[in-house]
Design an enzyme around this catalytic site. Sequence first.
Site, PDB file in Angstrom:
ATOM      1  N   LEU A 174       0.872  -1.165   0.000  1.00  0.00           N
ATOM      2  CA  LEU A 174       0.000   0.000   0.000  1.00  0.00           C
ATOM      3  C   LEU A 174       0.910   1.217   0.000  1.00  0.00           C
ATOM      4  O   LEU A 174       1.997   1.179   0.597  1.00  0.00           O
ATOM      5  CB  LEU A 174      -0.887   0.031   1.257  1.00  0.00           C
ATOM      6  CG  LEU A 174      -1.981  -1.023   1.368  1.00  0.00           C
ATOM      7  CD1 LEU A 174      -2.645  -0.949   2.740  1.00  0.00           C
ATOM      8  CD2 LEU A 174      -3.018  -0.850   0.277  1.00  0.00           C
ATOM      9  N   ASP A 175       0.492   2.285  -0.631  1.00  0.00           N
ATOM     10  CA  ASP A 175       1.273   3.521  -0.600  1.00  0.00           C
ATOM     11  C   ASP A 175       1.488   3.936   0.850  1.00  0.00           C
ATOM     12  O   ASP A 175       0.640   3.676   1.712  1.00  0.00           O
ATOM     13  CB  ASP A 175       0.548   4.645  -1.340  1.00  0.00           C
ATOM     14  CG  ASP A 175       0.497   4.421  -2.838  1.00  0.00           C
ATOM     15  OD1 ASP A 175       1.320   3.638  -3.346  1.00  0.00           O
ATOM     16  OD2 ASP A 175      -0.357   5.043  -3.488  1.00  0.00           O
ATOM     17  N   ALA A 176       2.597   4.598   1.110  1.00  0.00           N
ATOM     18  CA  ALA A 176       2.907   5.030   2.474  1.00  0.00           C
ATOM     19  C   ALA A 176       1.771   5.877   3.054  1.00  0.00           C
ATOM     20  O   ALA A 176       1.446   5.757   4.232  1.00  0.00           O
ATOM     21  CB  ALA A 176       4.221   5.801   2.508  1.00  0.00           C
ATOM     22  N   THR A 208      -1.313   5.593   2.614  1.00  0.00           N
ATOM     23  CA  THR A 208      -2.548   4.829   2.706  1.00  0.00           C
ATOM     24  C   THR A 208      -2.527   3.927   3.934  1.00  0.00           C
ATOM     25  O   THR A 208      -1.525   3.291   4.223  1.00  0.00           O
ATOM     26  CB  THR A 208      -2.727   3.955   1.447  1.00  0.00           C
ATOM     27  OG1 THR A 208      -2.692   4.802   0.298  1.00  0.00           O
ATOM     28  CG2 THR A 208      -4.024   3.193   1.468  1.00  0.00           C
TER      29      THR A 208
END
Length: 186
Positions: free
Chosen positions: A99-101, A103
């Site tokens: 997951l993106d940081a 998120t």
Amino acid sequence: PRRRSRYKSPDVSHIPPRAEPPSLGASREIRDHAFPDLVASAVLHEDADVIVIDKPEGAPCQEVRPGDGDDLPARVRRFLAARDGLREREVYVGTHQRLDAATSGAILYTRRREANAAIAAEMEGRRATKEYVAAVVLPPGAGARDGVELRDRIARHRDGRSIVVASGGEDAVSHVRLRERRGEHA
């Protein structure tokens, strides 16, 4: 001639000036504050094969700097080692999703190498489903439709990131459904 903006800058005179930027030596302290070590309540599910973690916003899923060892898998490894009385090198944590940081959400890791093939097959075969929930602000007068399908083509950039491309790449399909609307928020 330039158009004048209707936007009026806010009065910021009451905000004190910023403190001096922290020294490089303080960077670990800042990271620990923004992304603290895992606690038992962050474990959403665990069995012999997998562990599911409630990933906080701001936690990187892969090393920001090579060799840093301060990403989420490293923190999961440290947590399990401390909890189970093992050395970190004795703990296996396999990554199958990111997951993106920025998120937050549930993220699954394998706990045994033997579980990798089955989990990889589920992910690659699209039998494992992922659900994302986002809160957005809609512009005045904008309607939100239910059942929207978002479609793009994505490919790996040379630096490893996934990027949207005009041709080539793979299909990336997201199905969007309005869950709730509160005024301008959806």
